[in-house]
Design a protein around this motif. Structure first.
Motif, PDB file in Angstrom:
ATOM      1  N   GLY A  40       0.137  12.763   4.173  1.00  0.00           N
ATOM      2  CA  GLY A  40      -0.830  11.693   3.926  1.00  0.00           C
ATOM      3  C   GLY A  40      -1.268  11.024   5.199  1.00  0.00           C
ATOM      4  O   GLY A  40      -0.885  11.428   6.300  1.00  0.00           O
ATOM      5  N   GLY A  41      -2.060   9.987   5.027  1.00  0.00           N
ATOM      6  CA  GLY A  41      -2.574   9.259   6.179  1.00  0.00           C
ATOM      7  C   GLY A  41      -3.530   8.172   5.747  1.00  0.00           C
ATOM      8  O   GLY A  41      -3.509   7.725   4.593  1.00  0.00           O
ATOM      9  N   HIS A  42      -4.383   7.788   6.656  1.00  0.00           N
ATOM     10  CA  HIS A  42      -5.306   6.674   6.435  1.00  0.00           C
ATOM     11  C   HIS A  42      -6.408   7.013   5.436  1.00  0.00           C
ATOM     12  O   HIS A  42      -6.892   8.139   5.394  1.00  0.00           O
ATOM     13  CB  HIS A  42      -5.978   6.261   7.750  1.00  0.00           C
ATOM     14  N   VAL A  43      -6.788   6.004   4.676  1.00  0.00           N
ATOM     15  CA  VAL A  43      -7.979   6.090   3.823  1.00  0.00           C
ATOM     16  C   VAL A  43      -9.169   5.717   4.697  1.00  0.00           C
ATOM     17  O   VAL A  43      -9.153   4.679   5.358  1.00  0.00           O
ATOM     18  CB  VAL A  43      -7.878   5.127   2.615  1.00  0.00           C
ATOM     19  N   GLU A  44     -10.165   6.585   4.732  1.00  0.00           N
ATOM     20  CA  GLU A  44     -11.363   6.319   5.537  1.00  0.00           C
ATOM     21  C   GLU A  44     -12.360   5.477   4.747  1.00  0.00           C
ATOM     22  O   GLU A  44     -12.359   5.487   3.503  1.00  0.00           O
ATOM     23  CB  GLU A  44     -11.990   7.641   5.968  1.00  0.00           C
ATOM     24  N   LEU A  45     -13.223   4.769   5.459  1.00  0.00           N
ATOM     25  CA  LEU A  45     -14.237   3.917   4.837  1.00  0.00           C
ATOM     26  C   LEU A  45     -15.081   4.723   3.849  1.00  0.00           C
ATOM     27  O   LEU A  45     -15.563   5.805   4.178  1.00  0.00           O
ATOM     28  CB  LEU A  45     -15.136   3.306   5.919  1.00  0.00           C
ATOM     29  N   GLY A  46     -15.204   4.222   2.630  1.00  0.00           N
ATOM     30  CA  GLY A  46     -16.005   4.872   1.607  1.00  0.00           C
ATOM     31  C   GLY A  46     -15.263   5.930   0.816  1.00  0.00           C
ATOM     32  O   GLY A  46     -15.816   6.550  -0.090  1.00  0.00           O
ATOM     33  N   GLU A  47     -13.997   6.146   1.133  1.00  0.00           N
ATOM     34  CA  GLU A  47     -13.191   7.188   0.506  1.00  0.00           C
ATOM     35  C   GLU A  47     -12.209   6.533  -0.478  1.00  0.00           C
ATOM     36  O   GLU A  47     -11.641   5.486  -0.197  1.00  0.00           O
ATOM     37  CB  GLU A  47     -12.425   7.896   1.627  1.00  0.00           C
ATOM     38  N   THR A  48     -11.990   7.166  -1.622  1.00  0.00           N
ATOM     39  CA  THR A  48     -10.977   6.675  -2.545  1.00  0.00           C
ATOM     40  C   THR A  48      -9.599   7.149  -2.082  1.00  0.00           C
ATOM     41  O   THR A  48      -9.486   8.080  -1.270  1.00  0.00           O
ATOM     42  CB  THR A  48     -11.218   7.181  -3.975  1.00  0.00           C
ATOM     43  N   LEU A  50      -7.584   8.796  -3.930  1.00  0.00           N
ATOM     44  CA  LEU A  50      -7.459  10.164  -4.427  1.00  0.00           C
ATOM     45  C   LEU A  50      -8.087  11.150  -3.448  1.00  0.00           C
ATOM     46  O   LEU A  50      -7.494  12.191  -3.132  1.00  0.00           O
ATOM     47  CB  LEU A  50      -8.120  10.295  -5.799  1.00  0.00           C
ATOM     48  N   GLN A  51      -9.263  10.831  -2.952  1.00  0.00           N
ATOM     49  CA  GLN A  51      -9.948  11.703  -1.995  1.00  0.00           C
ATOM     50  C   GLN A  51      -9.173  11.787  -0.679  1.00  0.00           C
ATOM     51  O   GLN A  51      -9.042  12.863  -0.092  1.00  0.00           O
ATOM     52  CB  GLN A  51     -11.365  11.183  -1.724  1.00  0.00           C
ATOM     53  N   ALA A  52      -8.657  10.650  -0.227  1.00  0.00           N
ATOM     54  CA  ALA A  52      -7.914  10.625   1.033  1.00  0.00           C
ATOM     55  C   ALA A  52      -6.657  11.484   0.949  1.00  0.00           C
ATOM     56  O   ALA A  52      -6.330  12.213   1.890  1.00  0.00           O
ATOM     57  CB  ALA A  52      -7.546   9.187   1.403  1.00  0.00           C
ATOM     58  N   ALA A  53      -5.949  11.420  -0.178  1.00  0.00           N
ATOM     59  CA  ALA A  53      -4.730  12.205  -0.330  1.00  0.00           C
ATOM     60  C   ALA A  53      -5.016  13.694  -0.203  1.00  0.00           C
ATOM     61  O   ALA A  53      -4.300  14.421   0.502  1.00  0.00           O
ATOM     62  CB  ALA A  53      -4.068  11.898  -1.671  1.00  0.00           C
ATOM     63  N   ALA A  92       0.329   6.497  -3.683  1.00  0.00           N
ATOM     64  CA  ALA A  92       0.978   7.791  -3.931  1.00  0.00           C
ATOM     65  C   ALA A  92       0.189   8.483  -5.037  1.00  0.00           C
ATOM     66  O   ALA A  92       0.029   7.942  -6.131  1.00  0.00           O
ATOM     67  CB  ALA A  92       2.421   7.589  -4.348  1.00  0.00           C
ATOM     68  N   VAL A  93      -0.312   9.679  -4.741  1.00  0.00           N
ATOM     69  CA  VAL A  93      -1.199  10.413  -5.643  1.00  0.00           C
ATOM     70  C   VAL A  93      -0.523  11.682  -6.141  1.00  0.00           C
ATOM     71  O   VAL A  93      -0.099  12.514  -5.337  1.00  0.00           O
ATOM     72  CB  VAL A  93      -2.530  10.757  -4.924  1.00  0.00           C
ATOM     73  N   ALA A  94      -0.430  11.812  -7.463  1.00  0.00           N
ATOM     74  CA  ALA A  94       0.100  13.036  -8.066  1.00  0.00           C
ATOM     75  C   ALA A  94      -0.959  14.118  -7.940  1.00  0.00           C
ATOM     76  O   ALA A  94      -2.118  13.920  -8.332  1.00  0.00           O
ATOM     77  CB  ALA A  94       0.435  12.803  -9.535  1.00  0.00           C
TER      78      ALA A  94
END
Length: 139
Positions: A40-48, A50-53, A92-94
Motif C-alpha cells: 500500500g501507500g499514499h492516496v493521490e488527489l482525486g483517487e478513492t 479502493l483505487q489507491a489500494a 484497509a481494502v479487501a
C-alpha cells in the motif's frame, strides 16, 4: 527517517488472500523499513481508497487484483524524539486476486505469499495491526 510531515496523510493497503496465503511486502523505506505488511501507500488527489489500494498493489508487487470493500481503518502514528513525526489514516481494502506473481518493486524490499498461519502467529517483524486486519479478512 526524513523530516516530519506537517499534517496527517491518507493511505490505503491491499489485503489479498489467495490459496490460503496473504500477500505481504517488506518495507524498503521509512517509516517501517524492514517490517512486513500489506502492500500500500499514499492516496493521490482525486483517487478513492479502493483505487489507491489497487494501484499501490500493482506498483509494489506487480500483482493485479480487484477491490471488493473496505475492511477497516488503521491509525499509524510514528513518534520521533517525543513528537509526532508521521501520521497516516490507512484504509484497509479487501481485494480479490486476479493475476501476477509478486515481485518487489517501488518502495518494497521483498514481496511474498505468506501462509495464513504464519501471518497470524506473527513470526515475522510486522507492522502494527497486520494480524488484526488479517483476522478481519478471514472473518
Amino acid at each position: 527517517m526524513t523530516a516530519p510531515s506537517p499534517a496527517p496523510k491518507l493511505g490505503a493497503i491491499a489485503v489479498v488472500l489467495y490459496e490460503a496465503r496473504f500477500l505481504l511486502v517488506q518495507r524498503g523505506k521509512d517509516p517501517g523499513r524492514g517490517l512486513w505488511g500489506f502492500p500500500g501507500g499514499h492516496v493521490e488527489l482525486g483517487e478513492t481508497g479502493l483505487q489507491a489500494a489497487i494501484r499501490e498493489l500493482a506498483e509494489e508487487t506487480g500483482v493485479v487484483a480487484t477491490a471488493d470493500r473496505y475492511l477497516t481503518n488503521v491509525d499509524v502514528i510514528v513518534h520521533l524524539d517525543g513528537a509526532v513525526a508521521y501520521q497516516y489514516l490507512v484504509a484497509a481494502v479487501a481485494c480479490t486476486y486476479v493475476s501476477g506473481d509478486p515481485v518487489a518493486a517501488d518502495d518494497a524490499a521483498d514481496a511474498q505469499w505468506v501462509p495464513i498461519a504464519e501471518v497470524l502467529a506473527g513470526t515475522r517483524a510486522m507492522n502494527d495491526d497486520v494480524i488484526r486486519v488479517a483476522k478481519l479478512m478471514l472473518a
